[in-house]
Design a protein around this motif. Structure first.
Motif, mmCIF file in Angstrom:
data_model
loop_
_atom_site.group_PDB
_atom_site.id
_atom_site.type_symbol
_atom_site.label_atom_id
_atom_site.label_comp_id
_atom_site.label_asym_id
_atom_site.label_seq_id
_atom_site.Cartn_x
_atom_site.Cartn_y
_atom_site.Cartn_z
ATOM 1 N N UNK A 1 0.841 -1.194 0.000
ATOM 2 C CA UNK A 1 0.000 0.000 0.000
ATOM 3 C C UNK A 1 0.875 1.243 0.000
ATOM 4 N N UNK A 2 0.449 2.230 -0.753
ATOM 5 C CA UNK A 2 1.166 3.500 -0.769
ATOM 6 C C UNK A 2 1.099 4.144 0.608
ATOM 7 N N UNK A 3 2.186 4.734 1.025
ATOM 8 C CA UNK A 3 2.269 5.308 2.367
ATOM 9 C C UNK A 3 3.077 6.589 2.323
ATOM 10 N N UNK A 4 3.067 7.286 3.431
ATOM 11 C CA UNK A 4 3.891 8.476 3.602
ATOM 12 C C UNK A 4 4.390 8.517 5.036
ATOM 13 N N UNK A 5 5.579 9.078 5.260
ATOM 14 C CA UNK A 5 6.008 9.307 6.639
ATOM 15 C C UNK A 5 5.046 10.276 7.310
ATOM 16 N N UNK A 6 4.825 10.123 8.605
ATOM 17 C CA UNK A 6 3.910 10.992 9.348
ATOM 18 C C UNK A 6 4.655 11.624 10.515
ATOM 19 N N UNK A 7 4.252 12.818 10.868
ATOM 20 C CA UNK A 7 4.865 13.527 11.983
ATOM 21 C C UNK A 7 4.219 13.104 13.288
ATOM 22 N N UNK B 1 6.133 -4.587 14.905
ATOM 23 C CA UNK B 1 7.515 -4.356 14.496
ATOM 24 C C UNK B 1 7.627 -4.281 12.990
ATOM 25 N N UNK B 2 8.559 -3.489 12.510
ATOM 26 C CA UNK B 2 8.768 -3.337 11.070
ATOM 27 C C UNK B 2 10.253 -3.411 10.757
ATOM 28 N N UNK B 3 10.530 -3.793 9.539
ATOM 29 C CA UNK B 3 11.886 -3.763 8.991
ATOM 30 C C UNK B 3 11.896 -2.758 7.847
ATOM 31 N N UNK B 4 12.892 -1.885 7.823
ATOM 32 C CA UNK B 4 12.998 -0.859 6.792
ATOM 33 C C UNK B 4 14.117 -1.227 5.816
ATOM 34 N N UNK B 5 13.857 -1.029 4.542
ATOM 35 C CA UNK B 5 14.995 -1.097 3.639
ATOM 36 C C UNK B 5 15.720 0.246 3.673
ATOM 37 N N UNK B 6 16.870 0.320 3.012
ATOM 38 C CA UNK B 6 17.706 1.517 3.164
ATOM 39 C C UNK B 6 17.005 2.773 2.656
ATOM 40 N N UNK B 7 16.143 2.627 1.645
ATOM 41 C CA UNK B 7 15.427 3.790 1.139
ATOM 42 C C UNK B 7 14.423 4.327 2.136
ATOM 43 N N UNK C 1 10.898 4.230 17.390
ATOM 44 C CA UNK C 1 9.541 4.233 16.854
ATOM 45 C C UNK C 1 9.464 5.161 15.648
ATOM 46 N N UNK C 2 8.695 4.746 14.659
ATOM 47 C CA UNK C 2 8.466 5.570 13.469
ATOM 48 C C UNK C 2 6.968 5.642 13.220
ATOM 49 N N UNK D 1 7.602 0.017 15.595
ATOM 50 C CA UNK D 1 8.942 -0.096 16.183
ATOM 51 C C UNK D 1 9.872 -0.756 15.165
ATOM 52 N N UNK D 2 10.995 -0.121 14.926
ATOM 53 C CA UNK D 2 11.962 -0.652 13.969
ATOM 54 C C UNK D 2 12.732 -1.806 14.611
ATOM 55 N N UNK D 3 12.667 -2.994 13.986
ATOM 56 C CA UNK D 3 13.402 -4.153 14.502
ATOM 57 C C UNK D 3 14.602 -4.496 13.622
ATOM 58 N N UNK D 4 14.673 -3.917 12.434
ATOM 59 C CA UNK D 4 15.801 -4.216 11.559
ATOM 60 C C UNK D 4 15.827 -3.305 10.343
#
Length: 628
Positions: free
Chosen positions: A330-336, A384-390, A403-404, A416-419
């Motif tokens: 799903x399309x998403x955006x960073x949130x403040x 928990x989430x895993x982020x790729x470098x982008x 937390x993001x 929460x970022x786990x990786x």
């Protein structure tokens, strides 16, 4: 828009009726606006002002019952602008490097000419010639040659420049409005072709013009201190197994400034040659390693979300399928932190700059990305989430455990970022093991299915698509993994090919410098060869002596170039990796590249010394001793 061939994406504009006929809805779901100044009608392109007006528009629509799920303000630049800037910057950088190396070559060539006329300069001064007269007389030649060379360069410069414009236009998918050459280009060409060579020529010419009569007549092709330095005595004790090799080594060190210039030419050419080949190998290795972490051969995107279990069962039952996994993207955006959804920076093609959330099944076998920090997802990571470098870069490079906030369809949530993982060829992605959005009955839904099939991947994907269509799950598009490889390569193929081509030019300039230095050396030592012949040295001995010196310099310059290529290529590999993947490419030393440079250095050194060696071996004793 980026070229469709590079993105493996077709762009089409249709009427609402055609959209309905293709199975899409007829109701508009996207509002495009232009922010401008009402007083002047001028379009506003300031990002801050655009975002402020857009925020007012979102509130205005919300007050009237229209919910805005996402706001997208594409950057006011082309998605391939970075690649284009890098390629043109690379050309400019290599052009400067070529100019510098060519300038050094000019200096060494003039040194060769002056080496054969040192005593003539002494004779001119004995009859009253001043330093200025000698300088002006010899300066006329490089000035005239510079004028001719610059005029000869204009045509090829215009042709190759226009070809480069065509390459860049293809990379940007644009039509060039005008190909007129600005006046500043001709000024730069004139400065590079006329001023730089003359300035460089002044160095050896001024030194020769200031030479005293005694020094000119007494010149014998070696530094005044040759043989008296501690290093000379140390070299004299070295034994390489033969008189020819020993004498070649000592001759090589007679003119140390010239040797340093020659080695600098060879080392620079070798460093840039190695950088081109190492970067090409690093790109190949980086893409191979990245795409090898995708175990599926095709991804089929569904026209609309469907029950995940049902889609997976249908895909797994198709002929030749050995792996089938559903995902929801799903399309998403960073949130403040205050809940305000940030503006997305996705380009109009919907691909470049995209930020998505992808829900994967726990224990996925379709992907196994390299974990840069933390760990991969487990079944218990419901938040928990895993982020790729982008995605990590878009979210401010959070640390593991931080937390993001991410918004999907206008709803922001905290994770929460786990990786953090490295991914090649994908958008900025937040990976979660959560099932994602569910249907009304609580069944997890999927937006795509990833499959691995036996035989031809395209035929296997076609069979899966047919099975899904028969079950009522229509697919929008299919992306083969091999097409992803082509799409990734297309983005930098011009960059890498350009780097290799320019590196070859640098290597040729280095070999030319060695040839010039050997010609100077033979000219300076002409009388010495006559003395050697009176002592019994034959033409073969003279030839071997010159060739040994040339090959020794070539070997030393080749080693220096190979060593210098390591840090330079590491920097270029990092630049290319960051430009394309937000990751440095794996540091790679290409064995074929090392072998190619070794062969080029040896063959080039032998070829550079052969002409000088042949000339020296043909000199008679009378001609050698009578040389002035």
């Amino acid at each position: 828009l980026a070229p469709a061939a590079q993105e493996r994406t077709g762009y089409a504009y249709v009427t609402p009726a055609t959209a309905v006929a293709l199975g899409h809805g007829s109701a508009p779901d996207l509002l495009k606006v232009v922010v401008g100044d009402p007083a002047t009608g001028r379009v506003v392109r300031d990002p801050v002002q655009v975002e402020a007006v857009t925020a007012d528009l979102v509130r205005w629509l919300g007050a009237r019952g229209r919910t805005v799920h996402a706001v997208d303000v594409p950057p006011y630049r082309h998605p391939h602008q970075n690649q284009t800037d890098t390629i043109t910057g690379l050309f400019l950088g290599f052009a400067v490097a070529t100019l510098v190396l060519a300038a050094v070559l000019v200096a060494t060539t003039l040194g060769g000419m002056l080496a054969g006329q040192t005593r003539q300069i002494g004779a001119l001064k004995t009859v009253g010639a001043t330093n200025g007269q000698v300088l002006r007389m010899y300066l006329a030649a490089p000035v005239g040659l510079s004028v001719v060379a610059t005029l000869l360069a204009v045509g090829p410069a215009l042709v190759t420049g226009q070809a480069l414009v065509g390459l860049v236009a293809g990379l940007l998918n644009i039509d060039v409005e005008t190909r007129a050459v600005p006046a500043r280009v001709y000024v730069a060409l004139a400065v590079a072709g006329l001023v730089v060579p003359v300035l460089v020529a002044l160095v050896p010419l001024t030194r020769a013009a200031r030479m005293s009569v005694r020094s000119a007549i007494d010149d014998h092709g070696a530094d005044d201190r040759a043989g008296t330095r501690r290093s000379d005595r140390w070299v004299a004790r070295i034994r390489l197994g033969g008189r020819t090799a020993d004498l070649a080594l000592r001759n090589m060190l007679r003119r140390r400034t010239r040797l340093a210039l020659t080695l600098a030419l060879l080392a620079t050419g070798g460093a840039l040659f190695g950088t081109g080949l190492y970067t090409a190998a690093a790109w190949q290795a980086g893409v191979d390693q990245g795409l090898a972490r995708r175990a599926y051969t095709a991804e089929l995107r569904l026209a609309r979300p469907a029950p995940a279990d049902a889609v997976r069962a249908v895909a797994a039952g198709a002929d030749g399928v050995t792996l089938a996994e559903t995902v929801r993207t799903e399309a998403a955006t960073p949130a403040t932190a205050d809940g305000r959804v940030e503006v997305s920076r996705t380009y109009p093609d919907g691909g470049h700059g995209r930020f998505v959330v992808t829900a994967l099944p726990p224990g996925t076998r379709a992907v196994r990305f390299e974990v840069l920090d933390g760990r991969w997802l487990t079944a218990g990571d419901t938040r928990g989430v895993v982020l790729n470098q982008g995605a990590a870069a878009r979210l401010g490079d959070p640390a593991v455990g931080a937390d993001v906030r991410v918004a999907v369809e206008g709803r922001a949530s905290t994770w929460t970022v786990v990786g953090i993982v490295a991914e090649v060829g994908g958008p900025a992605t937040v990976y979660t093991a959560d099932g994602g959005t569910a249907a009304g009955d609580g069944t997890p839904t999927a937006t795509a299915v990833r499959v691995r099939t036996t035989g031809d991947p395209e035929a296997g994907a076609t069979r899966v698509a047919a099975a899904l269509a028969a079950a009522g799950y229509r697919t929008d598009s299919t992306t083969l993994s091999r097409e992803l490889r082509s799409a990734v390569d297309e983005h930098v193929v011009i960059f890498v090919d350009t780097l290799v081509a320019l590196a070859l030019i640098m290597a040729v300039v280095g070999v030319l410098g060695l040839a010039s230095a050997m010609t100077i050396s033979v000219t300076e030592r002409t009388r010495e060869y006559g003395v050697l012949q009176t002592l019994g040295a034959g033409p073969g001995t003279i030839r071997r002596l010159v060739l040994a010196e040339s090959v020794a310099i070539g070997l030393l310059g080749g080693v220096l170039g190979a060593v210098a290529a390591l840090p330079v290529s590491r920097s270029v590999e990092r630049l290319v990796g960051e430009l394309t993947f937000d990751l440095p490419l794996p540091f790679t030393v290409s064995a074929p590249g090392v072998a190619a440079w070794a062969v080029l250095a040896l063959v080039g050194a032998a070829a550079a010394g052969w002409a000088a060696a042949s000339r020296a071996s043909r000199l008679t004793i009378r001609d050698s001793l009578a040389h002035l």
